[in-house]
Design an enzyme around this catalytic site. Structure first.
Site, mmCIF file in Angstrom:
data_model
loop_
_atom_site.group_PDB
_atom_site.id
_atom_site.type_symbol
_atom_site.label_atom_id
_atom_site.label_comp_id
_atom_site.label_asym_id
_atom_site.label_seq_id
_atom_site.Cartn_x
_atom_site.Cartn_y
_atom_site.Cartn_z
ATOM 1 N N LYS A 144 27.642 -41.716 -64.885
ATOM 2 C CA LYS A 144 26.983 -41.287 -63.647
ATOM 3 C C LYS A 144 25.812 -40.341 -63.952
ATOM 4 O O LYS A 144 25.930 -39.489 -64.830
ATOM 5 C CB LYS A 144 28.023 -40.559 -62.782
ATOM 6 C CG LYS A 144 27.542 -40.163 -61.411
ATOM 7 C CD LYS A 144 28.551 -39.272 -60.682
ATOM 8 C CE LYS A 144 28.381 -37.819 -61.056
ATOM 9 N NZ LYS A 144 28.618 -36.842 -59.996
ATOM 10 N N LYS A 191 36.356 -33.266 -66.052
ATOM 11 C CA LYS A 191 35.742 -31.944 -66.271
ATOM 12 C C LYS A 191 36.570 -31.107 -67.228
ATOM 13 O O LYS A 191 36.019 -30.304 -67.978
ATOM 14 C CB LYS A 191 35.506 -31.215 -64.944
ATOM 15 C CG LYS A 191 34.415 -31.878 -64.113
ATOM 16 C CD LYS A 191 33.470 -30.918 -63.421
ATOM 17 C CE LYS A 191 32.265 -31.700 -62.905
ATOM 18 N NZ LYS A 191 31.353 -30.975 -62.053
ATOM 19 N N LYS A 241 23.535 -33.750 -62.539
ATOM 20 C CA LYS A 241 22.588 -32.657 -62.742
ATOM 21 C C LYS A 241 23.019 -31.712 -63.848
ATOM 22 O O LYS A 241 22.212 -30.945 -64.352
ATOM 23 C CB LYS A 241 22.339 -31.908 -61.424
ATOM 24 C CG LYS A 241 23.539 -31.198 -60.828
ATOM 25 C CD LYS A 241 23.095 -30.374 -59.627
ATOM 26 C CE LYS A 241 23.731 -30.806 -58.326
ATOM 27 N NZ LYS A 241 25.180 -30.601 -58.260
HETATM 28 P P1 ATP Z 1 27.610 -31.760 -61.352
HETATM 29 O O1 ATP Z 1 26.880 -32.522 -62.403
HETATM 30 O O2 ATP Z 1 27.272 -30.312 -61.333
HETATM 31 O O3 ATP Z 1 29.073 -32.033 -61.300
HETATM 32 P P2 ATP Z 1 26.580 -33.690 -59.487
HETATM 33 O O4 ATP Z 1 25.183 -33.962 -59.910
HETATM 34 O O5 ATP Z 1 27.611 -34.692 -59.766
HETATM 35 O O6 ATP Z 1 27.027 -32.253 -59.984
HETATM 36 P P3 ATP Z 1 27.440 -32.815 -56.874
HETATM 37 O O7 ATP Z 1 26.942 -31.538 -56.338
HETATM 38 O O8 ATP Z 1 28.802 -32.797 -57.437
HETATM 39 O O9 ATP Z 1 26.438 -33.403 -57.958
HETATM 40 O O10 ATP Z 1 27.293 -33.951 -55.788
HETATM 41 C C1 ATP Z 1 26.674 -33.827 -54.543
HETATM 42 C C2 ATP Z 1 26.652 -35.169 -53.848
HETATM 43 O O11 ATP Z 1 25.821 -36.072 -54.561
HETATM 44 C C3 ATP Z 1 28.015 -35.837 -53.758
HETATM 45 O O12 ATP Z 1 28.107 -36.511 -52.518
HETATM 46 C C4 ATP Z 1 28.004 -36.826 -54.871
HETATM 47 O O13 ATP Z 1 28.862 -37.922 -54.647
HETATM 48 C C5 ATP Z 1 26.550 -37.263 -54.850
HETATM 49 N N1 ATP Z 1 26.138 -37.722 -56.167
HETATM 50 C C6 ATP Z 1 26.052 -36.980 -57.294
HETATM 51 N N2 ATP Z 1 25.638 -37.718 -58.321
HETATM 52 C C7 ATP Z 1 25.463 -38.977 -57.845
HETATM 53 C C8 ATP Z 1 25.044 -40.204 -58.421
HETATM 54 N N3 ATP Z 1 24.730 -40.264 -59.693
HETATM 55 N N4 ATP Z 1 24.969 -41.297 -57.627
HETATM 56 C C9 ATP Z 1 25.277 -41.233 -56.312
HETATM 57 N N5 ATP Z 1 25.683 -40.106 -55.713
HETATM 58 C C10 ATP Z 1 25.772 -38.983 -56.446
#
Ligand code: ATP
Ligand code: LTN
Length: 345
Positions: free
Chosen positions: A209, A127, A212
């Site tokens: 990955k 990040k 969002k």
């Molecule tokens: P950001 O993009 O804002 O960092 P994010 O989409 O990675 O956010 P988080 O809010 O950080 O989402 O994650 C919430 C939950 O969803 C966590 O348990 C994270 O491990 C899971 N998660 C997020 N993206 C994935 C993915 N691509 N595959 C599996 N699990 C995910």
């Protein structure tokens, strides 16, 4: 009744359900990655455990947010939890900033987390590389706040995607360190990270990955995307130059689609390979798109209904904050006492 039977009955009566804690940031519209990697497991565990599911708005501000959007995403994330089937009667659903103990415990735990440990966190490194103009202290101490979230509720199990494993390990280290100095204070939590779906990849760049906060909207499928959009995004998904649907090293795009399809249908990779034998990638991509779109439809309908009833969502927030606050206060007081803080009655 025999002595044994009495003891067994007592044991059942005294057996406390294990506790689950997890959270999602309201940093955008939730994706299929959040659904498969997190929410579906929240649901799976919801009947068997005492669960707290949090919307972690304090974590979200480690990256600059537009206030009106953060507010909207906070309501939306809660509505998605409920629309996916997490009922507020059976789970404690709440917003992190409504329970002040998270920030307080985070300060305390920060004094038991080492600079070197935080420097090794890969999410911080990623990040800060992507946000070189805003490498703030909150981004650095993010995992300490996450440890506070979990330890405040004495959670036994934490369902997350694989990207959070390192943070979870740090939470364990902090808990063990604190317990080592002051005696048993925190439950040392375990992760719950099932193999299939632990890392859903971007549809546009399948070595990354699905996230969002991706600026490329074709990389992620939002839980709330319209059916046409979902199908179009899957049809466009990046794959490889081979043409057989099979799970194999190096076939990141196809492997990703297979794990998504498997999560929605319950089929094994072998079964999926047989189903699409002799068919091309085009048919497979369409099938995955349609399956996901159909699976998400009832969630979208329920979400739309919930979003017209803000006062209901606020009543859920209020009830959740009260329930979570009571549990949080118990741990915080215990910690303060152990530290030697003077507690006023
Ligand atoms: P950001 O993009 O804002 O960092 P994010 O989409 O990675 O956010 P988080 O809010 O950080 O989402 O994650 C919430 C939950 O969803 C966590 O348990 C994270 O491990 C899971 N998660 C997020 N993206 C994935 C993915 N691509 N595959 C599996 N699990 C995910
Ligand atoms: N850091 C997590 C979100 C999160 C979390 C938690 C997950 C914050 N606090 C406590 C589990 C338990 C993420 O997915 N980025």
């Amino acid at each position: 009744m025999s002595e044994d039977k009495i003891n067994a009955t007592e044991n059942i009566k005294n057996e406390k359900k294990k506790r689950i804690f997890s959270g999602i940031q309201p940093s955008g519209t939730l994706t299929l990655g959040n659904y498969i990697g997190a929410i579906r497991n929240f649901l799976l565990l919801s009947g068997e455990y005492d669960c707290l599911y949090c919307v972690v708005d304090e974590h979200a501000i480690t990256v600059r947010q537009v206030p009106a959007e953060l507010r909207r995403h906070t309501y939306e994330t809660l509505a998605i939890y409920i629309a996916c089937g997490l009922s507020p009667e059976e789970n404690i659903l709440f917003i992190q900033s409504h329970v002040h103990q998270h920030a307080e415990l985070s300060w305390i735990l920060g004094c038991y987390a080492m600079f070197g440990e935080l420097s090794r966190m890969t999410q911080f490194k990623d990040k800060s590389a992507n946000n070189s103009e805003n490498i703030n202290a909150g981004l650095f101490t993010y995992p300490v706040l996450m440890a506070a979230d979990i330890l405040l509720y004495q959670a036994d199990l934490v369902p997350v995607g694989i990207d959070q494993k390192q943070h979870l390990e740090l939470a364990r280290t902090i808990a063990e360190r604190f317990n080592g100095i002051y005696g048993d204070t925190f439950v040392v939590p375990d992760g719950y990270i099932p193999e299939v779906g632990m890392k859903i990849m971007s549809l546009a760049e399948p070595t990354k990955k699905m996230s969002k906060s991706d600026t490329n909207v074709n990389g992620y499928v939002a839980i709330l995307d319209e059916p046409d959009t979902i199908i179009r995004k899957f049809r466009r998904a990046v794959t490889d130059s081979d043409s057989t649907v099979r799970y194999a090293e190096g076939k990141d795009g196809i492997n990703n689609l297979m794990s998504i399809y498997s999560s929605f249908t319950g089929k094994s990779y072998n079964e999926i390979e047989s189903e699409f034998e002799g068919k091309g990638y085009g048919d497979f991509k369409t099938a995955v798109g349609e399956t996901v779109s159909d699976g998400l439809k009832p969630i979208r309908t329920e979400f739309n209904r919930l979003m017209t009833d803000k006062s209901y969502l606020e009543s859920v927030m209020k009830q959740g904050a009260e329930q979570a606050g009571r549990l949080a206060e118990r741990t915080l007081k215990k910690v303060q006492k152990k530290l030697g803080f003077v507690l006023l009655k």
